[in-house]
Scaffold this active site. Sequence first.
Site, short mmCIF file in Angstrom:
data_model
loop_
_atom_site.label_atom_id
_atom_site.label_comp_id
_atom_site.label_asym_id
_atom_site.label_seq_id
_atom_site.Cartn_x
_atom_site.Cartn_y
_atom_site.Cartn_z
N HIS A 160 0.66 -1.11 0.13
CA HIS A 160 -0.08 0.01 -0.07
C HIS A 160 0.82 1.27 0.07
O HIS A 160 0.25 2.21 -0.25
CB HIS A 160 -0.97 -0.20 1.15
CG HIS A 160 -2.04 -1.04 1.16
ND1 HIS A 160 -3.17 -0.76 0.94
CD2 HIS A 160 -2.02 -2.23 1.25
CE1 HIS A 160 -3.96 -1.79 0.55
NE2 HIS A 160 -3.35 -2.89 1.02
N ASP A 368 3.62 9.30 -0.77
CA ASP A 368 2.35 8.58 -0.29
C ASP A 368 1.99 7.62 -1.48
O ASP A 368 2.29 8.04 -2.58
CB ASP A 368 1.11 9.56 -0.59
CG ASP A 368 0.24 9.40 0.52
OD1 ASP A 368 -0.17 8.42 0.82
OD2 ASP A 368 -0.71 10.50 1.17
P1 ADQ Z 1 -3.02 6.38 4.89
O1 ADQ Z 1 -1.68 6.65 5.00
O2 ADQ Z 1 -3.91 6.08 5.90
O3 ADQ Z 1 -3.22 4.88 3.84
P2 ADQ Z 1 -4.96 7.46 2.54
O4 ADQ Z 1 -4.78 7.02 1.41
O5 ADQ Z 1 -5.11 9.02 2.66
O6 ADQ Z 1 -3.78 7.10 3.86
O7 ADQ Z 1 -6.28 7.25 3.57
C1 ADQ Z 1 -6.70 7.75 4.75
C2 ADQ Z 1 -8.18 7.26 4.81
O8 ADQ Z 1 -8.25 7.74 6.34
C3 ADQ Z 1 -9.07 7.97 3.87
O9 ADQ Z 1 -10.02 7.20 3.80
C4 ADQ Z 1 -9.69 9.34 4.78
O10 ADQ Z 1 -11.06 9.70 4.77
C5 ADQ Z 1 -9.33 8.61 6.32
N1 ADQ Z 1 -9.25 9.56 7.17
C6 ADQ Z 1 -8.29 10.56 7.22
N2 ADQ Z 1 -8.46 11.72 8.37
C7 ADQ Z 1 -9.79 11.06 8.88
C8 ADQ Z 1 -10.52 11.80 9.70
N3 ADQ Z 1 -10.27 12.80 10.52
N4 ADQ Z 1 -11.91 11.18 10.16
C9 ADQ Z 1 -12.17 10.12 9.24
N5 ADQ Z 1 -11.59 9.62 8.53
C10 ADQ Z 1 -10.19 10.13 8.12
C11 ADQ Z 1 -2.36 3.92 3.34
C12 ADQ Z 1 -1.27 4.51 2.25
C13 ADQ Z 1 -1.74 5.53 1.35
C14 ADQ Z 1 -2.69 4.38 0.59
C15 ADQ Z 1 -3.81 3.66 1.42
C16 ADQ Z 1 -4.63 2.75 0.72
O11 ADQ Z 1 -0.22 5.52 2.99
O12 ADQ Z 1 -0.81 5.86 0.35
O13 ADQ Z 1 -3.63 5.38 -0.40
O14 ADQ Z 1 -3.06 3.08 2.53
O15 ADQ Z 1 -3.94 1.84 0.13
#
Ligand code: ADQ
Length: 460
Positions: A160, A368
């Site tokens: 991921h 990311d």
């Molecule tokens: P993350 O590093 O966690 O994931 P991201 O892809 O942005 O990063 O996903 C975060 C998730 O958490 C999103 O669905 C977002 O809506 C949710 N989230 C964040 N803050 C929130 C809040 N305050 N309240 C509710 N929800 C919140 C890792 C990798 C990424 C990759 C994903 C999936 O680092 O690059 O995209 O896995 O493979």
Amino acid sequence: MECHPLSRLIVISNRVSAPKPDQPAAQGGLAVALTAALRESEGIWFGWSGHAGEDHKLDFETHAGVTSGTIDLTAQEIDEYYNGYANSTLWPLFHYRLDLTEFERDYQGGYERVNRVFGDIVAPHIMPDDVVWVHDYHMIPLGWILRQHGMKNRIGFFLHIPWPPTRLLVALPDHKRLVEALFAYDVVGFQSAEWLESFRHYVTHEMGGTLGENGRITVGGRTIRAIACPIGIDSKDFIANANTDHARDVKMRVLESGVGRQMIIGVDRLDYSKGLAERFLGYERFLQKNPDRRALVYLLQIAPPSRTDVESYQAIRNHLDSLSGRINGQYADIDWTPIRYVNRGYPRDTLAGVYRAARIGLVTSLRDGMNLVAKEFVAAQDPRDPGVLILSRFTGAAEQLTGALMINPYSADDIAEAIGTALAMPREERIARWQPMFDNVRDHDVTWWRERFIAALEAA
Ligand code: ADQ
């Protein structure tokens, strides 16, 4: 192509987000996509329980047709495997942060031991026809351990997070051992062509690997397929969420509280890879250079704390508290706070309403794997009056969301200029940029991703 009706899907990842008794619907896109496939194939999702225990008791539970098997780890294992090797060694290194990477033999030992515990416990529950899908950097050696149990199944691995450039990866002691373990899988998936390219570079330069057709890579006698398979969001559900009464109420609340000012939204786990400090500094640069436009905007940053047991995460939190405090102290007025900084999580439909109320979605990750927030922002927009996505070129999402204003997050000037451009962008241009991104997010959703990966694995 759907999962073959006769092959059960077995998912193994650090944490399990299968439905729970108090939350019968799975939470988050990944959970939704995987639980649908697990339910249809009567599969099992294995992972750490999230708790410390004295032994490695395996606990099965079935809710809403999905079975999960969770294992407790000891406090020392959690420290070495999870806080240690996964989150203080591999996470920073794979996000190009050699300066934050901790190289401790104990961490590596704990990581390998925990992977062996998982392999030994899970192996007896896997049947010969099962398709096995292992997820993420916590579990890289697991496939290799399952092979040592004699397993001939199709086993796939999806990463991921980014795959780092060779010159960084070789700083990891025993890097070759880690990469060799990936050759136990049949298919290895990455989020973007760039991460795949880095992997191919490593394998050809450090392991004497040869590249073949269709992503095939051979090292010694073993050939695997390495593919780019970008993850999506649960688009249908997210679009529906953005159109609920609740999302509309949230949007109204946000707009009213902004009294006519345009909102810039940032939503991230509190993590140094997300470029939050760079975001605050870029926004500050905008305020500094555009005194006449200051009172037209505000930044809402939602950032729930994560991995709070790891020292570098405590440091970033303190840094951001003081940075937002300083910027607000310098620029705030009696009726205007430039940065609203909120450290908590929100339900999906609330987030959807917040995204929809924003004129700008600001994503400044320094690295990311994908970045799902960018996709959620796009999915939540009003088609007649969409906001502008400002996106770091260092995200996996940048390969797909090409209608965004691309920025280099290390440059405060770049961020400041993009904010200015986005605020002034006419509606026609906003729609023209947004529409193809929306089509991409809608068509390449999380179910598309799962089906694509499983199809590659079944063809292996
Ligand atoms: P993350 O590093 O966690 O994931 P991201 O892809 O942005 O990063 O996903 C975060 C998730 O958490 C999103 O669905 C977002 O809506 C949710 N989230 C964040 N803050 C929130 C809040 N305050 N309240 C509710 N929800 C919140 C890792 C990798 C990424 C990759 C994903 C999936 O680092 O690059 O995209 O896995 O493979």
